[in-house]
Design an enzyme around this catalytic site. Structure first.
Site, short mmCIF file in Angstrom:
data_model
loop_
_atom_site.label_atom_id
_atom_site.label_comp_id
_atom_site.label_asym_id
_atom_site.label_seq_id
_atom_site.Cartn_x
_atom_site.Cartn_y
_atom_site.Cartn_z
N GLU A 31 0.84 -1.21 0.00
CA GLU A 31 0.00 0.00 0.00
C GLU A 31 0.87 1.25 0.00
O GLU A 31 2.08 1.19 0.21
CB GLU A 31 -0.92 0.00 1.21
CG GLU A 31 -0.19 -0.13 2.53
CD GLU A 31 -0.84 0.65 3.65
OE1 GLU A 31 -1.01 1.86 3.46
OE2 GLU A 31 -1.14 0.06 4.70
N ASP A 145 -17.80 4.56 13.43
CA ASP A 145 -16.55 4.71 12.67
C ASP A 145 -15.92 3.33 12.50
O ASP A 145 -15.25 2.81 13.39
CB ASP A 145 -15.60 5.66 13.41
CG ASP A 145 -14.41 6.07 12.56
OD1 ASP A 145 -14.22 5.46 11.48
OD2 ASP A 145 -13.68 6.99 12.96
N ALA A 148 -13.43 0.93 6.06
CA ALA A 148 -13.87 0.23 4.85
C ALA A 148 -13.00 -0.98 4.55
O ALA A 148 -13.39 -1.84 3.75
CB ALA A 148 -13.85 1.19 3.67
N ASP A 149 -11.84 -1.09 5.20
CA ASP A 149 -10.98 -2.27 5.00
C ASP A 149 -11.73 -3.56 5.31
O ASP A 149 -11.53 -4.58 4.64
CB ASP A 149 -9.75 -2.20 5.91
CG ASP A 149 -8.83 -1.04 5.61
OD1 ASP A 149 -9.04 -0.35 4.58
OD2 ASP A 149 -7.89 -0.82 6.40
N LYS A 166 -4.61 -2.31 13.70
CA LYS A 166 -3.87 -1.27 14.41
C LYS A 166 -4.36 -1.18 15.85
O LYS A 166 -5.56 -1.19 16.11
CB LYS A 166 -4.02 0.07 13.70
CG LYS A 166 -3.42 0.09 12.30
CD LYS A 166 -3.59 1.43 11.62
CE LYS A 166 -2.94 1.45 10.25
NZ LYS A 166 -3.68 0.67 9.25
#
Length: 312
Positions: A31, A145, A148-149, A166
């Site tokens: 990425e 929240d 979208a991953d 994370k």
């Protein structure tokens, strides 16, 4: 079982990556959000090139992914990587929803896990190495929240090697979300879900696999049986670089409080939290971040070699 790139006038695959795919050589996607938004300059460009070299050393071809001048690129030149690194926050952070607008405007974009998966799949690349996936943010029961991953992992057939989600996120809710959407969560030589900077967490993976060969076989069987969607391969940070849980937890809690006070949300939230945690840990978290990305790149390359050798 060959994977061919989808013909797309907005997709530019570099000559090196094209040659590898045409000759059935293993390729690993990378990425670019980590370059533009995840690390400061010049550590970002140095790390990006080290990660590419680590993949080459382990027998695969790196394909760093980004949007450059309105083109989705699979495989960047050193100059393009340096450009993204220097521009940093000037580069748009691009997820699935943003791709058409950034492309239509002829702009530059740093790809998240989600958009990197999309472009990798278009290019015919089946495996992707990153630091950590996005997930369900702390307080999501109020804010909704959610990265979208996670939805991308449910529908796009690319395996993602990471150090877990994370650690700024709500790991428990993230694992529940992945389970709901049928995304396999594999622990590499571990039963505990890694927590990015820490090797373990209170949460478990779905299954432990102990070799790149086993993971490659699971990938092939999943997709051969018609089960679309990705896999998460959670690879613990190497022990010498793991951070004490108390130190990282205190830094994260303070960073989250500050993000709420400053009303930081949406796509700005993760870069803010990572930068603030790095500051609060005196840069220790940045050093750990670099090492875990290199570790994930090495494992991804080994899995890619096994997958291509047995199934292409």
């Amino acid at each position: 079982m060959k994977n061919h790139a989808i013909s797309n006038k907005y997709l530019d695959i570099s000559p090196e990556v094209t040659e590898a795919l045409e000759n059935n050589r293993p390729v690993v996607a990378l990425e670019s959000t980590i370059i533009a938004h995840g690390m400061p300059y010049p550590q970002n460009v140095k790390t990006a090139l080290q990660v590419e070299q680590k993949i080459r050393e382990n027998g695969a071809v790196p394909a760093t992914i980004a949007v450059i001048n309105g083109m989705m690129k699979a495989g960047l030149s050193h100059e393009e990587i340096a450009f993204l690194a220097r521009k940093g926050d000037e580069i748009t952070k691009v997820s699935r929803r943003d791709l058409p607008f950034v492309i239509a405007a002829g702009k530059n974009g740093a790809t998240t896990v989600a958009s990197t998966m999309i472009i990798a799949a278009m290019a015919g690349i089946r495996i992707f190495a990153t630091g950590g996936i996005g997930g369900v943010h702390r307080g999501a029961e109020q804010t909704f929240d959610i990265s979208a991953d996670l939805q991308e992992l449910a529908k796009t057939s690319v395996a993602v090697v990471c150090a877990g989600a994370k650690s700024i996120l709500d790991l428990g809710l993230t694992t529940e979300y992945l389970e709901t959407h049928g995304v396999p969560l594999i622990g590499y030589q571990t039963h505990a879900l890694p927590a990015f900077f820490c090797r373990t967490s209170p949460f478990s993976v779905n299954i432990r696999l102990d070799s790149p060969e086993q993971i490659a076989q699971a990938m092939a069987v999943k997709w051969d049986t018609g089960l679309q969607g990705g896999l998460v391969v959670a690879n613990p940070i190497p022990e010498p670089y793991a951070m004490p849980e108390a130190e990282i937890s205190a830094a994260i809690e303070q960073a989250v409080r500050e993000s709420i006070e400053q009303r930081v949300n949406g796509k700005a939230c993760t870069p803010f939290l990572l930068a603030r945690v790095s500051e609060l840990t005196g840069g220790n978290s940045l050093s750990s971040n670099i090492q875990l990305v290199l570790n994930n790149a090495e494992l991804a390359a080994k899995i890619a070699c096994c997958y291509w050798e047995r199934h292409m």
